[in-house]
Design a protein around this motif. Sequence first.
Motif, short mmCIF file in Angstrom:
data_model
loop_
_atom_site.label_atom_id
_atom_site.label_comp_id
_atom_site.label_asym_id
_atom_site.label_seq_id
_atom_site.Cartn_x
_atom_site.Cartn_y
_atom_site.Cartn_z
N PRO A 126 46.88 32.95 37.28
CA PRO A 126 47.43 34.31 37.20
C PRO A 126 46.80 35.16 36.10
O PRO A 126 46.81 36.39 36.19
CB PRO A 126 48.92 34.08 36.94
N SER A 127 46.24 34.53 35.07
CA SER A 127 45.58 35.29 34.02
C SER A 127 44.25 35.86 34.47
O SER A 127 43.71 36.79 33.85
CB SER A 127 45.37 34.40 32.78
N GLU A 128 43.71 35.34 35.59
CA GLU A 128 42.42 35.80 36.10
C GLU A 128 42.53 36.46 37.47
O GLU A 128 41.84 37.43 37.76
CB GLU A 128 41.45 34.62 36.18
N ASN A 129 43.39 35.92 38.32
CA ASN A 129 43.56 36.45 39.67
C ASN A 129 45.04 36.75 39.92
O ASN A 129 45.67 36.14 40.79
CB ASN A 129 43.05 35.44 40.71
N TYR A 130 45.56 37.68 39.15
CA TYR A 130 47.00 37.92 39.19
C TYR A 130 47.48 38.44 40.55
O TYR A 130 48.52 38.02 41.05
CB TYR A 130 47.41 38.91 38.10
N LEU A 131 46.74 39.36 41.16
CA LEU A 131 47.18 39.95 42.41
C LEU A 131 47.31 38.90 43.51
O LEU A 131 48.30 38.88 44.25
CB LEU A 131 46.21 41.05 42.85
N GLU A 132 46.32 38.02 43.63
CA GLU A 132 46.37 36.96 44.63
C GLU A 132 47.55 36.02 44.36
O GLU A 132 48.27 35.62 45.27
CB GLU A 132 45.07 36.16 44.66
N PHE A 133 47.72 35.68 43.08
CA PHE A 133 48.82 34.80 42.71
C PHE A 133 50.16 35.44 43.02
O PHE A 133 51.05 34.81 43.60
CB PHE A 133 48.73 34.47 41.21
N ASP A 134 50.32 36.70 42.64
CA ASP A 134 51.63 37.35 42.76
C ASP A 134 52.01 37.60 44.21
O ASP A 134 53.19 37.51 44.57
CB ASP A 134 51.65 38.66 41.98
#
Length: 327
Positions: free
Chosen positions: A177-185
């Motif tokens: 989430p610190s790098e790919n937050y949108l995909e994670f969220d």
Amino acid sequence: MEPQGVVLLGSSRQNSRPKSIQIVDLLAQREYINLIILEKEFTLMSDNYDDKSVSVGSPQVASNRMLGAYSQLKEAILQGAFTPGSRVSQVMIAEQLGLSRTPVREALRLIEKEGLISCERGRQVVISNTSMADLDELYALRIKLDTTTVRMSVLHLTDEDITEMEDCLAIMGANDPSENYLEFDEAHRQFHMIAIQSAGARHIQYSTQLNEHAERYRRIYIGQTSSYDRSRFEHEAILAACRKRDAESVAWLLAEHYARIALIITAQVEPQFEPRLVRSAVAIALEGRPGSTCEHNVEMQAAEVDILRRPKGGSTSAVKTGKGSKS
């Protein structure tokens, strides 16, 4: 099954991310009906986009533009593109989105109903502030609504639902989430929504909105590596209980999951604030849990974040209870 015409966009499992319009004021029946009509028009527009009979200036195109403006602007607010408390002109918003002022104005009217903005004279828009009081109320509502809902909805989960939850968990694990937050969220939001999707359109809409509004605070929480690792374990436990269709366990796990996030964010941002609404909600949600008392579980939640409240000297800062305000 969802009532036809209510959650037309968000209910399709072929979409990776729900796109349905969310409404806080469910008592505003006239506005609610208008949104249903707009969503139907949007669906027709999507199905008949190549139809030459659909003119550029038709109501279908207008509703499409409004929904597009709504989605873009709301995401920008939730993702922190606009500083909470800042003032933004409608003209600037329209220019940034590349849209005319009319769909932007209609989109702002809907977003204002959700409490994310307030519109002032002179076409000025004020982005709503974040606060620990808002977080306390937000997560208390999530605990109350979602734990009550899953006690019924989990019993109706299908094998396909479980597979979708597993897929969401896999996406979350593959994206830091610190790098790919949108995909994670996106996967994170969907994971929680699958478990309650059989509860009905109104439950889904309100729960989805609470989940979305929580994003303004989740970014603070995601910054804590140990907290993120703990959340991953909690999500796996929730999924395991869903596989067994153990509705009570899902409710208890969900209550602890939400409460811990709220308490950790509070401890990081404003340690002197006492989240009494969250503590009360989780105590009620955990009633009847075998092997421990509600009071014990609430105290365990407090002990888990106590270290985050300690100043550099090592002593624990005093936290007043029962006031629900700053000390």
